[in-house]
Design a protein around this motif. Structure first.
Motif, short mmCIF file in Angstrom:
data_model
loop_
_atom_site.label_atom_id
_atom_site.label_comp_id
_atom_site.label_asym_id
_atom_site.label_seq_id
_atom_site.Cartn_x
_atom_site.Cartn_y
_atom_site.Cartn_z
N GLY A 62 56.84 13.79 -20.48
CA GLY A 62 55.56 13.67 -21.17
C GLY A 62 54.57 14.74 -20.76
N VAL A 63 54.46 14.98 -19.44
CA VAL A 63 53.53 15.99 -18.93
C VAL A 63 54.00 17.38 -19.33
CG1 VAL A 63 52.53 17.03 -16.85
CG2 VAL A 63 52.78 14.54 -17.01
N ALA A 64 55.31 17.63 -19.22
CA ALA A 64 55.86 18.94 -19.59
C ALA A 64 55.59 19.25 -21.06
CB ALA A 64 57.35 18.97 -19.30
N LYS A 65 55.72 18.24 -21.92
CA LYS A 65 55.46 18.43 -23.36
C LYS A 65 54.01 18.85 -23.58
CE LYS A 65 54.35 15.08 -26.08
NZ LYS A 65 54.29 13.84 -26.88
N CYS A 66 53.09 18.16 -22.92
CA CYS A 66 51.67 18.49 -23.06
C CYS A 66 51.37 19.88 -22.54
CB CYS A 66 50.81 17.46 -22.33
SG CYS A 66 50.81 15.82 -23.08
N TYR A 67 51.87 20.19 -21.33
CA TYR A 67 51.59 21.48 -20.71
C TYR A 67 52.19 22.63 -21.52
CZ TYR A 67 49.62 19.48 -16.40
OH TYR A 67 48.82 18.83 -15.49
N VAL A 72 51.51 27.21 -25.29
CA VAL A 72 51.81 27.76 -26.62
C VAL A 72 50.51 27.96 -27.41
CG1 VAL A 72 52.84 27.21 -28.87
CG2 VAL A 72 54.17 26.88 -26.77
N LYS A 73 49.60 26.98 -27.31
CA LYS A 73 48.33 27.08 -28.02
C LYS A 73 47.49 28.25 -27.51
CE LYS A 73 46.93 24.81 -30.78
NZ LYS A 73 46.95 25.01 -32.26
N LEU A 74 47.44 28.42 -26.20
CA LEU A 74 46.68 29.54 -25.61
C LEU A 74 47.22 30.88 -26.09
CD1 LEU A 74 46.20 28.17 -21.98
CD2 LEU A 74 44.36 28.72 -23.58
N LEU A 75 48.53 31.02 -26.14
CA LEU A 75 49.14 32.27 -26.61
C LEU A 75 48.85 32.50 -28.09
CD1 LEU A 75 52.62 32.21 -24.80
CD2 LEU A 75 50.64 33.63 -24.24
N SER A 76 48.78 31.40 -28.86
CA SER A 76 48.54 31.52 -30.30
C SER A 76 47.17 32.11 -30.61
CB SER A 76 48.69 30.16 -30.99
OG SER A 76 47.57 29.32 -30.71
N PHE A 77 46.23 32.00 -29.66
CA PHE A 77 44.90 32.58 -29.86
C PHE A 77 44.97 34.10 -29.96
CE2 PHE A 77 42.93 28.72 -27.51
CZ PHE A 77 42.97 27.98 -28.69
N ASP A 78 46.05 34.66 -29.38
CA ASP A 78 46.27 36.12 -29.46
C ASP A 78 47.39 36.44 -30.45
OD1 ASP A 78 44.46 37.30 -27.39
OD2 ASP A 78 45.51 35.86 -26.12
N ASP A 79 47.66 35.49 -31.35
CA ASP A 79 48.71 35.67 -32.37
C ASP A 79 50.07 35.95 -31.75
OD1 ASP A 79 46.92 35.31 -34.52
OD2 ASP A 79 46.29 37.40 -34.36
N ILE A 80 50.33 35.29 -30.61
CA ILE A 80 51.61 35.45 -29.92
C ILE A 80 52.41 34.17 -30.06
CG2 ILE A 80 52.75 35.81 -27.70
CD1 ILE A 80 50.24 37.42 -26.87
#
Length: 321
Positions: A62-67, A72-80
């Motif tokens: 559960g924690v690994a899924k969230c982390y 992934v979300k943080l990287l998506s801010f740079d279109d990665i």
């Protein structure tokens, strides 16, 4: 920890509690990578993907899924978009779903919220005994009426609401006595909780309260001077709301105390707010004559038809003659 730009983007999609979890994730990741943390840098993640995946392996599913989702979300801010991280996230979602399905077959841990509420209500007002320290022999035991202290009132109100409807603890943080147009509040006139801020970011919910719960809340309001239903003193003695961790602590300690007093086996990790919600939902579905198998079949039918359950029940289901 984050640049102003990233902080702004995160705040638009995550609430305060989740924001804390995102920061905890990055701190733990940098610690695992033995990298000093001043400000989050995407290159630290991209240059250490294998170690990032190893870090996720050290966590529960559960924690690994969230982390993993946060990263992934943080990287998506740079279109990665990184294939290995996306694949791991998909795997974790699948494993977490399998784990959740397995839990449905586990025996329900019974938690009698009404009995817990009655117990703490009695403690709030019943008399007790104490040693009269002013007496030289210190052996005289006198009757003393227990005053409704802040701890006792918090327990009383918390279990009064949970006995009514076990809403999420996050929905009780920043709960106000008066409407400020933004936060959740108690509508005394209509005897209900107004839940504007909640996990699903949907319509405002209205939770009807019993007369007894309204009386309990008013009693707490009378003795604890605060604009918040559950409060604590912040820096410089500032009046602030108790956070979700504080409420979780109140809940768990109270249940543990009740179990000890009534010689009930305390099952650590299974008797928190989720346990209460499991009990309530299971009881309500049982009253409707529904069991897990029937519900699974309904969800499977929705998936096959390509509908959400609300759409199918509201727009497609007809009365069976």
């Amino acid at each position: 920890m984050f640049s102003e730009e990233i902080q702004s983007k995160l705040s638009t999609i995550y609430k305060d509690t989740t924001m804390k979890n995102v920061k905890t994730c990055i701190r733990k990741l940098y610690n695992y990578l033995n990298t000093p943390l001043q400000q989050y840098k995407k290159d630290i993640v991209l240059n250490n993907i294998q170690q990032v995946l190893s870090f996720l392996d050290t966590l529960t599913i559960g924690v690994a899924k969230c982390y993993c989702g946060y990263i992934v979300k943080l990287l998506s801010f740079d279109d990665i978009s990184h294939n290995k991280l996306n694949e791991r996230l998909s795997e974790l979602y699948k494993k977490d779903d399998e784990k959740r399905q397995g839990k449905k077959d586990e025996e329900l841990i019974k938690i009698n919220v009404k009995a817990i509420y009655d117990y703490f209500r009695e403690l709030c007002f019943s008399s007790g005994t104490y040693i009269d320290k002013r007496n030289p022999n210190k052996h005289i035991v006198r009757e003393k009426c227990r005053k409704p202290t802040e701890t006792k009132l918090n327990r009383l109100v918390l279990f009064s609401i949970l006995n009514n409807t076990p809403i999420r603890l996050t929905e009780m943080t920043n709960m106000l006595y008066e409407d400020d147009g933004i936060n959740n509040y108690i509508d005394f006139e209509n005897k209900q909780l107004v839940i504007r801020i909640h996990k699903n970011k949907g319509k405002t919910r209205f939770i009807k309260l019993t007369d007894q719960t309204i009386d309990d809340i008013k009693l707490s309001q009378k003795h604890i001077k605060s604009k918040y239903l559950f409060c604590k003193k912040g820096q410089n003695n500032k009046d602030i709301s108790n956070d979700v961790y504080g409420l979780e602590g109140i809940l768990r300690v109270a249940i543990k105390e009740f179990n000890k007093e009534h010689k009930i086996e305390h099952k650590k990790g299974k008797m928190g707010i989720h346990g209460l919600r499991h009990n309530k939902i299971t009881e309500q579905y049982a009253e409707l004559g529904l069991r897990v198998k029937e519900i699974k079949d309904i969800l499977a039918l929705c998936e096959n038809m390509g509908n959400g359950i609300q759409t199918q029940l509201k727009d497609y289901l007809k009365n069976i003659v």
